[in-house]
Design an enzyme around this catalytic site. Structure first.
Site, mmCIF file in Angstrom:
data_model
loop_
_atom_site.group_PDB
_atom_site.id
_atom_site.type_symbol
_atom_site.label_atom_id
_atom_site.label_comp_id
_atom_site.label_asym_id
_atom_site.label_seq_id
_atom_site.Cartn_x
_atom_site.Cartn_y
_atom_site.Cartn_z
ATOM 1 N N GLY A 74 23.581 -28.949 -39.205
ATOM 2 C CA GLY A 74 22.818 -28.796 -40.446
ATOM 3 C C GLY A 74 22.658 -30.066 -41.246
ATOM 4 O O GLY A 74 21.904 -30.099 -42.218
ATOM 5 N N CYS B 153 1.058 -4.071 -33.455
ATOM 6 C CA CYS B 153 0.159 -5.046 -32.849
ATOM 7 C C CYS B 153 -1.041 -4.304 -32.245
ATOM 8 O O CYS B 153 -0.877 -3.311 -31.536
ATOM 9 C CB CYS B 153 0.892 -5.839 -31.772
ATOM 10 S SG CYS B 153 -0.191 -6.904 -30.808
ATOM 11 N N CYS C 217 -0.769 -5.027 -28.095
ATOM 12 C CA CYS C 217 0.312 -4.494 -27.271
ATOM 13 C C CYS C 217 1.048 -3.351 -27.946
ATOM 14 O O CYS C 217 1.923 -2.729 -27.360
ATOM 15 C CB CYS C 217 1.299 -5.596 -26.885
ATOM 16 S SG CYS C 217 2.368 -6.117 -28.236
ATOM 17 N N CYS D 289 0.368 -9.758 -32.428
ATOM 18 C CA CYS D 289 1.586 -10.559 -32.297
ATOM 19 C C CYS D 289 1.259 -12.034 -32.460
ATOM 20 O O CYS D 289 0.266 -12.519 -31.917
ATOM 21 C CB CYS D 289 2.206 -10.369 -30.917
ATOM 22 S SG CYS D 289 2.862 -8.737 -30.617
ATOM 23 N N CYS E 4 3.313 -10.957 -26.284
ATOM 24 C CA CYS E 4 2.270 -9.934 -26.343
ATOM 25 C C CYS E 4 1.658 -9.695 -24.960
ATOM 26 O O CYS E 4 1.486 -8.552 -24.525
ATOM 27 C CB CYS E 4 1.195 -10.374 -27.338
ATOM 28 S SG CYS E 4 0.067 -9.065 -27.842
#
Lengths: 255, 277
Positions: B29, B238, B241, B263, B269
């Site tokens: 980080g 979606c 899909c 998506c 997808c």
């Protein structure tokens, strides 16, 4: 009364100009110490050094943390930072410099709590509301932006923001400097009652003898980086010994 | 490709970048400065990510590049082609088949594995930037782990909107020590950062910073006890899909308010559509 803060032989100069020329003093628990003097006498430099905001060229500042006297220079930045954020407070002359003007009053008051690790939104709000009431601001203003507050309210908000962690030592630099007379009286009144109720120790820098007389237990008169006179407030102001103090006292305009 | 070193950058530059990456992995980080090079694409198009990719690519690597989840956008295609050309490595659009994935602003829906590396393109690595524009002051705040001001921002959001209003780039604490900007991924993706098996590297070319989240590192989104972090997502399925748990893009289809959701992860997808057939 025990010693809370102790400065020894502080010396500091800006170029060839000495701002502090061997200043020693003590601040005791629960007492209000006023530092008066003309512009350029080293008052603000002294306050900044005592508050750990700048380092003096020479001399030491010790703080009594409840168990031991500890030198500020040996604390380390992290611990000093924590001290300044939690157990100490600083009131600036200009509240706009200390506050975040684009953050609500509640956010401003809550900042110290969040810095100390409070992660409960409801708690923070409740505490912020409590402190708004303490400084006589309508709790309805909790979600208002400080940029819409008057000068006196800003100063009171700054005080609330600082008191929220219940500090034991507060530094004030001309806390009523920029306010008009009636607002000044109200803020002074507030400071006086809060300080007594919370048992704070205060180092107050001012050039206003009236403010010093109203608030302070003890008084230090500075001139050209030196303490020229010190003692109980009434004693110094009613019976000034040093020529400069006499001048200072006699030059107050009658109301 | 003749006239270029393998993967475009010269070996000394790659070594310099790898050193920065090692430091970044050692301090999860924490932002490590590096001598970012001019790359043959404009700042803001992934100059940081592309340098990390160039420094890590080996002959046997398989590269996938996505832009907002999609493999078929200009940015993704040109970076993929760039490395196919200068390094001659294999490229793919399949998440599962890639060993290196360079991404702009998304984490693939398919969970990543230990043997994969995810490389983020980061425009602004400093999470405190809006609160503390002074860089050296911000570094001090990081050193002292003094992140109270960040919560002030969340406090303000809840006060004004009743919830935390950052839908993307929601700041996270890495390994309980450093506050990190997750590059602008949607808040929906934040939970995937937490204990991810793949190594995650973040490159900011213009800002000259590299940082990292090593595999299985704790990554927590900032929140309040009584207002827990909420990863948002459009409440739709979606249109291609039918997925009801992937991150969706909203597409305006006409001038009469017509819209559809699909998506953002094109590979995910397409795999679902194939499986359905």
């Amino acid at each position: 009364m025990t010693t809370l803060l102790k400065a020894h032989e502080l010396r500091h100069s800006f170029g060839a100009t000495p701002a502090l020329d061997g200043v020693s003093l003590e601040v005791r628990r629960h007492e209000i110490l006023a530092v008066v003097g003309e512009s350029g006498s080293g008052k603000t430099t002294l306050l900044n050094v005592l508050a750990g905001r700048m380092n003096a060229d020479q001399g030491t500042v010790h703080y009594h943390d409840g168990a031991n006297l500890r030198s500020l220079s040996e604390l380390g930045e992290r611990e000093l930072h924590r001290l300044q954020r939690a157990r100490w407070g600083f009131v600036e002359q200009n509240p706009r410099a200390a506050l975040r003007l684009n953050i609500t009053a509640g956010g401003n008051i809550g900042e110290r709590l969040m810095a100390a690790g409070d992660r409960h939104y409801g708690n923070i709000r409740a505490i912020a509301t409590h402190w708004l009431e303490q400084v006589e601001i309508d709790p309805k203003r909790l979600d208002d932006l400080p940029m819409n507050f008057s000068g006196g309210m800003l100063q009171r908000l700054q005080i609330a923001r600082m008191l929220v962690t219940e500090p034991e030592l507060v530094f004030m630099d001309e806390p009523t400097g920029g306010l008009d007379a009636s607002v000044q009286a109200r803020v002074l009144d507030l400071i006086r009652s809060l300080v007594r109720r919370l048992g704070l120790a205060v180092v107050l820098v001012t050039h206003d003898i009236g403010v010093a007389r109203l608030l302070a237990d003890r008084l230090i008169v500075m001139r050209q980086g030196l303490i020229v006179e010190s003692g109980l407030t009434d004693q110094v102001l009613d019976d000034p010994h040093h020529a400069y103090t006499q001048l200072l006292v006699s030059s107050v305009l009658p109301a | 490709m003749k006239g270029y070193n393998f993967a475009y950058l010269d070996e000394n530059t790659k070594r310099m970048i790898r050193r920065a990456i090692l430091k970044a992995v050692a301090i999860p980080g924490h932002q490590i400065p590096f001598a970012s090079r001019e790359m043959p694409l404009p700042y803001g198009w992934g100059t940081g990510g592309i340098q990390i990719t160039a420094a890590l690519l080996g002959m046997s690597d398989v590269l996938k590049v996505i832009d907002q989840g999609a493999d078929d956008t200009t940015n993704a295609i040109s970076i993929r082609r760039f490395f196919a050309l200068t390094a001659g490595v294999a490229t793919t659009t399949h998440t599962a088949g890639a060993s290196l994935i360079q991404t702009r602003h998304r984490i693939p829906e398919t969970p990543l594995r230990q043997d994969q590396i995810l490389i983020y393109q980061v425009p602004m690595p400093e999470p405190l930037y809006r609160l503390e524009p002074n860089k050296s002051a911000a570094m001090r705040l990081h050193a002292l782990a003094d992140y109270g001001a960040m919560h002030v921002k969340l406090y303000e959001d809840i006060t004004r909107f009743g919830r935390v209003a950052t839908a993307y780039n929601h700041p996270v604490m890495v390994n309980r020590r450093y506050l990190m900007s997750p590059s602008p991924i949607p808040a929906y993706d934040n939970p995937k950062l937490h204990r991810m098996p793949a190594l995650q590297l973040f490159g900011a070319g213009r800002e000259q910073r590299i940082y990292a989240v090593p595999p299985y590192t704790e990554v927590r989104s900032l929140d309040f006890v009584d207002y827990p972090f909420h990863p948002g997502r459009a409440q739709h399925n979606c249109s291609q899909c039918g997925s009801d748990d992937s991150y969706l893009d909203e597409v305006i289809t006409d001038n009469d308010g017509g819209r559809l959701f699909l998506c953002s992860d094109t590979d995910f997808c397409q795999n679902r559509q194939k499986a359905a057939k």
